[in-house]
Write a protein that holds these residues in place. Structure first.
Motif, PDB file in Angstrom:
ATOM      1  N   TYR A  46     -12.388  22.478  43.977  1.00 39.06           N
ATOM      2  CA  TYR A  46     -12.783  21.122  43.614  1.00 39.06           C
ATOM      3  C   TYR A  46     -13.111  21.021  42.118  1.00 39.06           C
ATOM      4  N   VAL A  47     -12.699  19.906  41.507  1.00 36.26           N
ATOM      5  CA  VAL A  47     -12.979  19.668  40.089  1.00 36.26           C
ATOM      6  C   VAL A  47     -13.803  18.390  39.908  1.00 36.26           C
ATOM      7  N   ASN A  48     -14.499  17.973  40.949  1.00 39.53           N
ATOM      8  CA  ASN A  48     -15.216  16.691  40.899  1.00 39.53           C
ATOM      9  C   ASN A  48     -16.258  16.643  39.799  1.00 39.53           C
ATOM     10  N   GLU A  49     -16.895  17.783  39.476  1.00 42.98           N
ATOM     11  CA  GLU A  49     -17.935  17.775  38.444  1.00 42.98           C
ATOM     12  C   GLU A  49     -17.361  17.384  37.086  1.00 42.98           C
ATOM     13  N   HIS A  50     -16.105  17.705  36.856  1.00 41.06           N
ATOM     14  CA  HIS A  50     -15.449  17.313  35.600  1.00 41.06           C
ATOM     15  C   HIS A  50     -15.397  15.796  35.458  1.00 41.06           C
ATOM     16  N   PHE A  51     -15.380  15.093  36.590  1.00 39.56           N
ATOM     17  CA  PHE A  51     -15.258  13.641  36.591  1.00 39.56           C
ATOM     18  C   PHE A  51     -16.564  12.930  36.932  1.00 39.56           C
ATOM     19  N   ASN A  52     -17.654  13.700  37.037  1.00 44.64           N
ATOM     20  CA  ASN A  52     -18.943  13.114  37.402  1.00 44.64           C
ATOM     21  C   ASN A  52     -18.833  12.322  38.701  1.00 44.64           C
ATOM     22  N   SER A  53     -18.184  12.936  39.682  1.00 47.66           N
ATOM     23  CA  SER A  53     -17.887  12.267  40.936  1.00 47.66           C
ATOM     24  C   SER A  53     -18.273  13.171  42.101  1.00 47.66           C
ATOM     25  N   PRO A  54     -18.711  12.603  43.213  1.00 46.96           N
ATOM     26  CA  PRO A  54     -18.998  13.439  44.389  1.00 46.96           C
ATOM     27  C   PRO A  54     -17.719  14.016  44.976  1.00 46.96           C
ATOM     28  N   VAL A  55     -17.844  15.132  45.667  1.00 41.56           N
ATOM     29  CA  VAL A  55     -16.691  15.716  46.353  1.00 41.56           C
ATOM     30  C   VAL A  55     -16.187  14.760  47.422  1.00 41.56           C
ATOM     31  N   VAL A  56     -17.095  14.291  48.261  1.00 45.94           N
ATOM     32  CA  VAL A  56     -16.721  13.412  49.365  1.00 45.94           C
ATOM     33  C   VAL A  56     -16.655  11.978  48.852  1.00 45.94           C
ATOM     34  N   THR A  57     -15.503  11.372  49.014  1.00 46.39           N
ATOM     35  CA  THR A  57     -15.282  10.052  48.439  1.00 46.39           C
ATOM     36  C   THR A  57     -14.509   9.179  49.421  1.00 46.39           C
ATOM     37  N   THR A  58     -14.431   7.917  49.122  1.00 46.55           N
ATOM     38  CA  THR A  58     -13.545   7.039  49.888  1.00 46.55           C
ATOM     39  C   THR A  58     -12.113   7.263  49.408  1.00 46.55           C
ATOM     40  N   ASP A  59     -11.175   7.222  50.333  1.00 48.07           N
ATOM     41  CA  ASP A  59      -9.778   7.424  49.966  1.00 48.07           C
ATOM     42  C   ASP A  59      -8.897   6.775  51.022  1.00 48.07           C
ATOM     43  N   ASP A  60      -7.924   5.984  50.571  1.00 44.64           N
ATOM     44  CA  ASP A  60      -7.059   5.271  51.513  1.00 44.64           C
ATOM     45  C   ASP A  60      -6.266   6.217  52.395  1.00 44.64           C
ATOM     46  N   ASP A  61      -5.925   7.402  51.875  1.00 42.18           N
ATOM     47  CA  ASP A  61      -5.101   8.327  52.646  1.00 42.18           C
ATOM     48  C   ASP A  61      -5.821   8.801  53.914  1.00 42.18           C
ATOM     49  N   LEU A  62      -7.089   9.104  53.795  1.00 44.95           N
ATOM     50  CA  LEU A  62      -7.851   9.568  54.947  1.00 44.95           C
ATOM     51  C   LEU A  62      -8.221   8.407  55.861  1.00 44.95           C
ATOM     52  N   ALA A  63      -8.622   7.295  55.268  1.00 47.13           N
ATOM     53  CA  ALA A  63      -9.005   6.136  56.076  1.00 47.13           C
ATOM     54  C   ALA A  63      -7.830   5.616  56.893  1.00 47.13           C
ATOM     55  N   GLY A  64      -6.671   5.464  56.261  1.00 47.90           N
ATOM     56  CA  GLY A  64      -5.511   4.967  56.988  1.00 47.90           C
ATOM     57  C   GLY A  64      -5.078   5.898  58.098  1.00 47.90           C
ATOM     58  N   THR A  65      -5.145   7.198  57.842  1.00 47.38           N
ATOM     59  CA  THR A  65      -4.755   8.178  58.847  1.00 47.38           C
ATOM     60  C   THR A  65      -5.546   7.998  60.138  1.00 47.38           C
ATOM     61  N   LEU A  66      -6.845   7.780  60.017  1.00 43.58           N
ATOM     62  CA  LEU A  66      -7.705   7.723  61.203  1.00 43.58           C
ATOM     63  C   LEU A  66      -7.857   6.311  61.756  1.00 43.58           C
ATOM     64  N   ILE A  67      -7.824   5.315  60.905  1.00 44.48           N
ATOM     65  CA  ILE A  67      -8.031   3.940  61.378  1.00 44.48           C
ATOM     66  C   ILE A  67      -6.797   3.411  62.096  1.00 44.48           C
ATOM     67  N   ARG A 312     -15.654  24.221  52.854  1.00 45.08           N
ATOM     68  CA  ARG A 312     -16.365  23.389  53.824  1.00 45.08           C
ATOM     69  C   ARG A 312     -17.761  23.001  53.352  1.00 45.08           C
ATOM     70  N   GLY A 313     -18.443  23.903  52.641  1.00 43.49           N
ATOM     71  CA  GLY A 313     -19.822  23.644  52.252  1.00 43.49           C
ATOM     72  C   GLY A 313     -20.020  22.353  51.476  1.00 43.49           C
ATOM     73  N   PRO A 314     -19.263  22.128  50.401  1.00 46.94           N
ATOM     74  CA  PRO A 314     -19.488  20.913  49.603  1.00 46.94           C
ATOM     75  C   PRO A 314     -19.197  19.608  50.338  1.00 46.94           C
ATOM     76  N   MET A 315     -18.320  19.639  51.350  1.00 44.91           N
ATOM     77  CA  MET A 315     -18.007  18.383  52.046  1.00 44.91           C
ATOM     78  C   MET A 315     -18.895  18.157  53.260  1.00 44.91           C
ATOM     79  N   SER A 316     -19.452  19.232  53.831  1.00 42.62           N
ATOM     80  CA  SER A 316     -20.419  19.115  54.929  1.00 42.62           C
ATOM     81  C   SER A 316     -19.897  18.261  56.083  1.00 42.62           C
ATOM     82  N   ASP A 317     -18.598  18.283  56.321  1.00 46.15           N
ATOM     83  CA  ASP A 317     -17.951  17.512  57.393  1.00 46.15           C
ATOM     84  C   ASP A 317     -17.904  16.010  57.129  1.00 46.15           C
TER      85      ASP A 317
END
Length: 535
Positions: A46-67, A312-317
């Motif tokens: 993960y490179v999220n710290e470079h972008f000052n962003s959390p690892v776990v984020t909203t994303d259309d790819d994951l949302a669309g897959t499950l919704i 797995r640790g940084p995303m915590s499911d």
């Protein structure tokens, strides 16, 4: 065809792989290879710290897959769910301009174009057809990125996976985009039972036309892989013969599908290396890494994910699924894996699984924490999923506490509303999170806990919630507690009090002691029920 004995765990590993790949590639989505290597280097983690962003984020790819997969329960768990019904599911769950899709406008965003067609009364599959939208719009990447769930309800059944993928993909796409989606879906369905990547790929190819461009790019990547051991050289050829200069539009299926096949062939059957190639290669980095991660997760399981790095640790499911059903936005990989597995079971005449009497948090997947993290803890705390300490199932969440003392708590919590990191203005790679709380005042929280046999002293276990108070500052409201002697178990119940209209951000559990000590507590299950009390 029946699912393998480890089907449920493979679904969980596949969904984790999908989420990890998406979280990995999301911050630099659509960057080119040269920029990625220049600014970030090869993407091994993960490179999220470079972008000052959390690892776990909203994303259309994951949302669309499950919704979009919710068409299965919404239309009676039928294997014959139609493209038109899946299209209606889009209309039922999408909030126009706000959730799941890239709302880039008609003719620019394929999914937005399809949504507008559906909204105008053009049913699927016409909503996504070449006849309606033209080749360029219809053959972009979206069908492929949303397809994994349809594979996971067809374990070891390539015919069903290809058929479901065709129906789901045709809501928004056509032509080569459908072929790419079918390749991914069939490969993932085969990954439940077939350990050889090339055999999965051979089976998938039997479902698409041999003269299609998708089949052509697969043949070429295989030929390059057979003669060239360096994936960087293969990437150059892929860009030369199947690049965006030849396959135009916002994000065409062909170059990205080629990147997926390249990542799997050159990844040496290794989760981390396969993701590294997919993410470093550029193009649609989160989509491609998500498909690669899902396939590898299904095929090699949790052990494959855990082999080289702590993914797995940084995303915590944690998973966020913003939609019109906003009470289901805050979720996790265990909850969603059981939804998928229960779809498969109901589609095949079996009863749904309800571990630990249907508790929301039951930790019955190896290594799972279901969103729990150390939050607002006064003393050091380590969380661990452990086997053999559950009185209702197999697994429990262990809270290993050190430095316990009077009037201080080692505390862990899981989100029930928009997490605090989404309120930070400086993080800029996540879409706004639309959600409603999953728990309200008047509902009763129940937790089943036990103290470790080797604790030296009694411990105090207390339930709590943390609310967004004035100025959105988080405030803990402490609830009922129990004193546990070493080896003692207890059920703790607590009705959540009135919060003055402030939303509940998380539900937590704290451990304390009247003496300075170290101790372990096992959280077997936690859930809540009852009617909310409106004020």
């Amino acid at each position: 065809m029946s699912a393998p004995d480890d089907y449920l765990e493979k679904v969980y590993a596949g969904l984790l792989g999908k989420a990890i790949g998406i979280y990995l590639g999301h911050p630099f989505e659509l960057w080119g290879y040269e920029r990625i290597v220049s600014e970030l280097g090869e993407i091994n983690y993960y490179v999220n710290e470079h972008f000052n962003s959390p690892v776990v984020t909203t994303d259309d790819d994951l949302a669309g897959t499950l919704i979009f997969l919710r068409a299965i329960p919404d239309y009676g768990f039928s294997k014959d769910v139609t493209a038109e019904q899946i299209g209606k599911t889009w209309l039922n769950y999408l909030v126009e301009g706000k959730t799941v899709l890239w709302w880039g406008g008609r003719g620019m965003s394929t999914e937005h174009t399809a949504y507008l067609n559906l909204k105008a009364g053009i049913p699927a599959p016409a909503s996504g057809s070449i006849e309606t939208n033209g080749h360029l719009v219809a053959e972009q990447i979206g069908a492929q990125i949303f397809i994994d769930g349809w594979a996971m309800v067809a374990p070891g059944d390539p015919e069903l996976a290809a058929d479901l993928a065709h129906r789901a993909a045709s809501v928004s796409h056509d032509g080569e985009a459908i072929y790419g989606a079918q390749i991914v879906a069939v490969m993932e369905a085969m990954a439940f039972i077939e350990p050889e990547i090339n055999k999965c790929l051979d089976t998938a190819l039997s479902f698409i036309p041999a003269d299609s461009t998708i089949a052509s790019v697969i043949r070429d990547v295989r030929e390059w892989h057979a003669g060239e051991p360096d994936w960087h050289r293969c990437r150059e050829w892929l860009n030369e013969y199947y690049g965006y200069d030849r396959f135009r539009g916002a994000c065409h299926i062909v170059p990205n599908h080629g990147a997926i096949i390249m990542s799997l062939l050159y990844g040496e059957d290794n989760f981390q290396k396969s993701l590294m190639i997919a993410a470093t290669s550029g193009l649609d980095t989160d989509c491609n890494a998500g498909n690669v991660g899902c396939f590898m997760g299904i095929k090699n399981g949790l052990a494959g994910i855990e082999a080289d790095a702590d993914w797995r640790g940084p995303m915590s499911d944690r998973i966020y699924l913003p939609s019109a059903d906003c009470g289901r936005t805050i979720t996790d990989a265990v909850i969603e894996s059981y939804h998928i597995a229960n779809m498969y079971r109901r589609m095949n005449g079996m009863e749904a699984l309800r571990p630990k009497n249907g508790a929301r948090f039951h930790f019955e997947m190896p290594g799972s924490v279901q969103g729990f993290r150390v939050e607002a803890s006064d003393t050091p705390l380590i969380l661990e999923n452990v086997k053999g300490y559950s009185r209702q199932g197999q697994y429990a969440l262990a809270l290993h506490c050190s430095g316990l003392r009077a009037n201080s708590f080692a505390r862990a919590a899981t989100p029930t509303f928009i997490p605090e990191e989404f309120l930070v203005v400086s993080q800029d790679t996540s879409d706004p999170l639309k959600a409603a709380p999953t728990i309200y005042p008047g509902q009763t929280v129940q937790a089943w806990v036990s103290a470790a046999d080797d604790n030296r002293t009694p411990v105090i276990c207390q339930l709590d919630v943390r609310i967004y108070g004035p100025d959105d500052k988080l405030v803990i409201i402490r609830g009922n507690s129990a004193v546990l002697q070493p080896g003692q178990a207890a059920e703790i119940s607590w009705e959540v009090p009135d919060t003055g209209g402030h939303p509940i951000a998380e539900v937590g559990i704290g451990v304390s002691s009247r003496e300075t000590t170290s101790a372990s507590l096992y959280l077997d299950a936690l859930t809540w029920a009852g009617e909310p009390r409106a004020t």
